[in-house]
Scaffold this motif. Structure first.
Motif, PDB file in Angstrom:
ATOM      1  N   SER A 427       0.916  -1.060   0.053  1.00 47.45           N
ATOM      2  CA  SER A 427      -0.104  -0.111  -0.029  1.00 47.45           C
ATOM      3  C   SER A 427       0.741   1.460  -0.092  1.00 47.45           C
ATOM      4  O   SER A 427       0.605   2.393  -0.676  1.00 47.45           O
ATOM      5  CB  SER A 427      -0.923   0.155   1.330  1.00 47.45           C
ATOM      6  N   LEU A 428       2.133   1.398   0.627  1.00 46.64           N
ATOM      7  CA  LEU A 428       2.641   2.461   0.852  1.00 46.64           C
ATOM      8  C   LEU A 428       3.914   2.598  -0.374  1.00 46.64           C
ATOM      9  O   LEU A 428       4.484   3.561  -0.426  1.00 46.64           O
ATOM     10  CB  LEU A 428       3.409   2.602   2.183  1.00 46.64           C
ATOM     11  N   GLY A 429       4.302   1.281  -0.983  1.00 45.57           N
ATOM     12  CA  GLY A 429       5.188   1.389  -2.022  1.00 45.57           C
ATOM     13  C   GLY A 429       6.607   1.775  -1.792  1.00 45.57           C
ATOM     14  O   GLY A 429       6.971   1.302  -0.667  1.00 45.57           O
ATOM     15  N   LYS A 430       7.379   2.514  -2.539  1.00 45.36           N
ATOM     16  CA  LYS A 430       8.660   2.514  -2.515  1.00 45.36           C
ATOM     17  C   LYS A 430       9.144   3.252  -1.247  1.00 45.36           C
ATOM     18  O   LYS A 430      10.102   2.957  -0.681  1.00 45.36           O
ATOM     19  CB  LYS A 430       9.132   3.432  -3.790  1.00 45.36           C
ATOM     20  N   PRO A 431       8.329   4.233  -0.731  1.00 49.42           N
ATOM     21  CA  PRO A 431       8.783   4.993   0.635  1.00 49.42           C
ATOM     22  C   PRO A 431       8.926   3.840   1.635  1.00 49.42           C
ATOM     23  O   PRO A 431       9.831   3.855   2.417  1.00 49.42           O
ATOM     24  CB  PRO A 431       7.565   6.147   0.881  1.00 49.42           C
ATOM     25  N   ALA A 432       8.057   2.851   1.781  1.00 50.38           N
ATOM     26  CA  ALA A 432       8.302   1.936   2.841  1.00 50.38           C
ATOM     27  C   ALA A 432       9.424   1.064   2.619  1.00 50.38           C
ATOM     28  O   ALA A 432       9.946   0.839   3.548  1.00 50.38           O
ATOM     29  CB  ALA A 432       6.717   0.983   3.022  1.00 50.38           C
ATOM     30  N   LYS A 433       9.662   0.658   1.333  1.00 52.41           N
ATOM     31  CA  LYS A 433      10.779  -0.081   1.053  1.00 52.41           C
ATOM     32  C   LYS A 433      12.088   0.564   1.250  1.00 52.41           C
ATOM     33  O   LYS A 433      12.882  -0.134   1.850  1.00 52.41           O
ATOM     34  CB  LYS A 433      10.566  -0.453  -0.454  1.00 52.41           C
ATOM     35  N   ARG A 434      12.000   1.777   0.907  1.00 52.39           N
ATOM     36  CA  ARG A 434      13.331   2.738   1.088  1.00 52.39           C
ATOM     37  C   ARG A 434      13.717   2.685   2.630  1.00 52.39           C
ATOM     38  O   ARG A 434      14.949   2.858   3.058  1.00 52.39           O
ATOM     39  CB  ARG A 434      13.050   4.122   0.493  1.00 52.39           C
ATOM     40  N   LEU A 435      12.587   3.090   3.254  1.00 52.20           N
ATOM     41  CA  LEU A 435      12.958   3.220   4.925  1.00 52.20           C
ATOM     42  C   LEU A 435      13.493   1.712   5.399  1.00 52.20           C
ATOM     43  O   LEU A 435      14.372   1.557   6.312  1.00 52.20           O
ATOM     44  CB  LEU A 435      11.552   3.642   5.641  1.00 52.20           C
ATOM     45  N   GLY A 436      12.563   0.805   5.181  1.00 49.47           N
ATOM     46  CA  GLY A 436      13.171  -0.685   5.513  1.00 49.47           C
ATOM     47  C   GLY A 436      14.603  -0.920   5.071  1.00 49.47           C
ATOM     48  O   GLY A 436      15.416  -1.267   5.746  1.00 49.47           O
ATOM     49  N   LYS A 437      15.125  -0.169   4.020  1.00 55.06           N
ATOM     50  CA  LYS A 437      16.444  -0.428   3.610  1.00 55.06           C
ATOM     51  C   LYS A 437      17.187   0.199   4.170  1.00 55.06           C
ATOM     52  O   LYS A 437      18.555  -0.342   4.788  1.00 55.06           O
ATOM     53  CB  LYS A 437      16.322   0.027   2.031  1.00 55.06           C
ATOM     54  N   GLU A 500      21.442   8.451   7.772  1.00 50.91           N
ATOM     55  CA  GLU A 500      20.771   8.277   6.587  1.00 50.91           C
ATOM     56  C   GLU A 500      19.374   7.691   7.049  1.00 50.91           C
ATOM     57  O   GLU A 500      18.464   7.877   5.914  1.00 50.91           O
ATOM     58  CB  GLU A 500      21.705   7.151   5.826  1.00 50.91           C
ATOM     59  N   ALA A 501      19.189   6.871   8.003  1.00 50.56           N
ATOM     60  CA  ALA A 501      17.806   6.256   8.272  1.00 50.56           C
ATOM     61  C   ALA A 501      16.808   7.506   8.971  1.00 50.56           C
ATOM     62  O   ALA A 501      15.645   6.944   9.004  1.00 50.56           O
ATOM     63  CB  ALA A 501      18.045   5.189   9.029  1.00 50.56           C
ATOM     64  N   SER A 502      17.516   8.564   9.381  1.00 51.07           N
ATOM     65  CA  SER A 502      16.591   9.365  10.019  1.00 51.07           C
ATOM     66  C   SER A 502      16.228  10.778   9.290  1.00 51.07           C
ATOM     67  O   SER A 502      16.116  11.700   9.779  1.00 51.07           O
ATOM     68  CB  SER A 502      17.241   9.813  11.476  1.00 51.07           C
ATOM     69  N   LYS A 503      16.805  10.757   7.900  1.00 48.19           N
ATOM     70  CA  LYS A 503      16.458  11.705   7.249  1.00 48.19           C
ATOM     71  C   LYS A 503      14.932  12.245   7.210  1.00 48.19           C
ATOM     72  O   LYS A 503      14.075  11.362   7.041  1.00 48.19           O
ATOM     73  CB  LYS A 503      16.769  11.986   5.572  1.00 48.19           C
ATOM     74  N   PRO A 504      14.399  13.354   7.228  1.00 45.54           N
ATOM     75  CA  PRO A 504      13.014  14.020   7.423  1.00 45.54           C
ATOM     76  C   PRO A 504      12.412  13.449   6.061  1.00 45.54           C
ATOM     77  O   PRO A 504      11.240  13.253   6.374  1.00 45.54           O
ATOM     78  CB  PRO A 504      13.404  15.287   7.480  1.00 45.54           C
ATOM     79  N   ALA A 509       7.847  11.093   3.212  1.00 44.47           N
ATOM     80  CA  ALA A 509       7.230  10.353   2.198  1.00 44.47           C
ATOM     81  C   ALA A 509       6.033   9.204   2.483  1.00 44.47           C
ATOM     82  O   ALA A 509       5.247   8.589   1.751  1.00 44.47           O
ATOM     83  CB  ALA A 509       8.369   9.694   1.472  1.00 44.47           C
ATOM     84  N   LEU A 510       6.207   8.614   3.856  1.00 44.15           N
ATOM     85  CA  LEU A 510       5.399   7.594   4.212  1.00 44.15           C
ATOM     86  C   LEU A 510       3.963   8.346   4.469  1.00 44.15           C
ATOM     87  O   LEU A 510       2.919   7.420   4.839  1.00 44.15           O
ATOM     88  CB  LEU A 510       5.873   7.117   5.273  1.00 44.15           C
ATOM     89  N   THR A 511       3.928   9.689   5.020  1.00 50.17           N
ATOM     90  CA  THR A 511       2.810  10.316   5.617  1.00 50.17           C
ATOM     91  C   THR A 511       1.514  10.297   4.410  1.00 50.17           C
ATOM     92  O   THR A 511       1.893  10.994   3.416  1.00 50.17           O
ATOM     93  CB  THR A 511       2.971  11.559   5.967  1.00 50.17           C
TER      94      THR A 511
END
Length: 512
Positions: A427-437, A500-504, A509-511
């Motif tokens: 449902s959230l697509g690339k932003p969720a994948k990017r945060l997970g990475k 890198e993982a805490s960039k705003p 992007a997930l909001t």
């Protein structure tokens, strides 16, 4: 004693077994230079399953067969579309306990009994290459099936199978398939003899509850979460036989499935009722812990073994390799016993039943019916904020035991955050994948740090044992120092990985 092999085959409808003039000449197809007739076998197989056909529902088959080269008990477990793993046990009157254990994750302890009897008159032909090697076997079966469920319903048909030899490439199946299709011979609709026999003798298919279809809203948050939960449950069930047979990497993958399930049930409490899922999480934690002893020992030995092997010979003083090997054997045997004891325990059986019920009758909460974007993002943010707090706390501490513990807690929180992103990718697509990475990169740094903590503890104990035996301690101290340096390196890398993982932008992007 059991043996196993990978079986890759395709089934086809066949017009007749007596007259095979319809069968095309396959010489010249992808390296086949001759087709060698192997004669006829009479096969008699009795298939066993539970009352509600749990094995058939999991695309597994268990049979006792007489006649032919593979007479005995045969368990077939699905691997991929055309492949299955076949586990063979010698012919006996009773089902071998080894096979009963291997189907436990699918039967969940339900009684096994004869379901159908299938007798086949089989003509076998070998497809041979220019060097005389068998590439595949082509069999034509005249099949007679009867129900063993108190009915006298009979069924009969003819079918053909093409099964690859162990070292033959799958491309041969494609080439043969193309040649057969050109001659009007098409793939069978049923995946196995058993599936067709169940259907045509009136036994029917697996009986699954339809409660879920009535309560899950397609495209909802509940649908997304349950799709992911189902995937992890299937993985756990599928890996059970591999873990029992000590297949490489199976313990690790089963443990990861436990962690993913446990984490998802925690993160998505707004979707699934925690009164039902919290006891399941407790059991998953227990199972992961029992599996962890074996996996942790494997990882630790690989790490220490590699460190020792990399040392120059002149720096290895005393029987270091022999002591390390003896230590590993003792710990591995104990860990293996823990794994098998867990899989044979009533608690594990209860967990399997709880997971099946979770899939069939999910305890959905009100938010499960909502669209997934807000529900999933909120769950991720909750885990992410907890991770941020733990990383900040760890970075404030001075190096030492307290910081090691804090970094370990941050590592566990990073895993939870990463796992929370996985069900949300639909449902959230690339932003969720990017945060997970990005979070996975943090987890990797913290994981190597924790592995160093564990390695140092083991090295200290090994050094003490060596000292007590009058052996030199130099090499153990050297290895300990290397692990200290690794831990310091990881601690220096953490701020950049976390930045890198805490960039705003990642959160924004997930909001929704």
């Amino acid at each position: 004693m059991t043996q196993s092999k990978r079986e890759t085959e395709r089934k086809y409808d066949a017009p007749s077994a007596d007259d095979t003039s319809w069968l095309p000449d396959l010489t010249g197809v992808d390296g086949i230079v001759s087709v060698v007739d192997q004669g006829i076998d009479e096969l008699d197989a009795v298939y066993h399953d539970t009352e509600d056909l749990r094995l058939a529902g999991a695309s597994a088959t268990l049979r006792r067969r007489t006649g032919g080269p593979d007479a005995g008990w045969n368990l077939k477990l699905p691997l991929s579309q055309d492949s299955r793993e076949e586990v063979h046990a010698p012919l006996s009157e009773k089902l071998p306990e080894t096979l009963r254990d291997l189907v436990l994750s699918r039967t969940r302890g339900a009684e096994l009994a004869p379901v159908v009897r299938i007798r086949s008159t089989r003509r076998t032909r070998q497809l041979v290459d220019s060097e005389g090697a068998v590439l595949a076997e082509l069999t034509v079966d005249q099949v007679r099936a009867e129900s063993l469920r108190g009915m006298t319903t009979l069924a009969a048909w003819t079918e053909m199978e093409v099964e690859l030899a162990e070292d033959t490439e799958v491309s041969l199946l494609d080439a043969v398939d193309k040649a057969l299709h050109k001659n009007g011979i098409h793939r069978a609709a049923n995946p196995s003899k058993l599936a067709r026999a169940l259907e045509e003798t009136g036994v029917g298919g697996p009986r699954l509850p339809d409660v879920r279809a009535e309560i899950v809203v397609p495209g909802s948050a509940g649908d997304d979460v349950l799709t992911y939960v189902d995937e992890q449950i299937r993985t756990l069930v599928r890996l059970d036989p591999a873990v029992r047979r000590d297949v490489p990497d199976s313990v690790h993958r089963m443990r990861v499935a436990c962690r993913r399930l446990r984490s998802t049930l925690r993160s998505y409490r707004s979707v699934l009722d925690r009164e039902i899922t919290d006891p399941i999480r407790d059991d998953l934690k227990w199972l992961g812990g029992e599996l962890g002893a074996e996996r942790d020992q494997e990882v630790l030995m690989e790490r220490l073994g590699a460190r020792l092997e990399a040392l120059p010979t002149e720096l290895v003083l005393g029987p270091v390799a022999a002591r390390l090997k003896a230590w590993n054997v003792a710990n591995t045997d104990e860990a293996r016993r823990r794994t098998l004891d867990a899989l044979r325990s009533p608690r594990y059986l209860a967990l399997l039943n709880s997971l099946a019920e979770l899939t069939e009758q999910p305890p959905l909460r009100r938010k499960a019916a909502r669209t997934p974007e807000k529900v999933m993002a909120k769950a991720i943010f909750k885990e992410y904020d907890r991770l941020a707090g733990r990383v900040a706390h760890a970075l404030e501490l001075s190096p030492g035991t307290e910081r090691d513990v804090a970094l370990h807690e941050a590592r566990k929180s990073a895993k939870k955050t990463r796992y929370a992103t996985e069900p949300a990718r639909a449902s959230l697509g690339k932003p969720a994948k990017r945060l997970g990475k990005r979070v996975k990169a943090v987890q990797k740094v913290l994981g190597d740090h924790q592995d160093s903590v564990v390695a140092r503890d083991a090295l200290r104990k090994l050094a003490l044992a060596a000292h007590a035996a009058g052996e030199p301690g130099f090499t153990w101290g050297l290895l300990y120092g290397q692990e200290q340096a690794v831990a310091a390196d990881r601690e220096r890398e953490l701020p950049d990985a976390w930045a890198e993982a805490s960039k705003p932008g990642l959160r924004k992007a997930l909001t929704p």
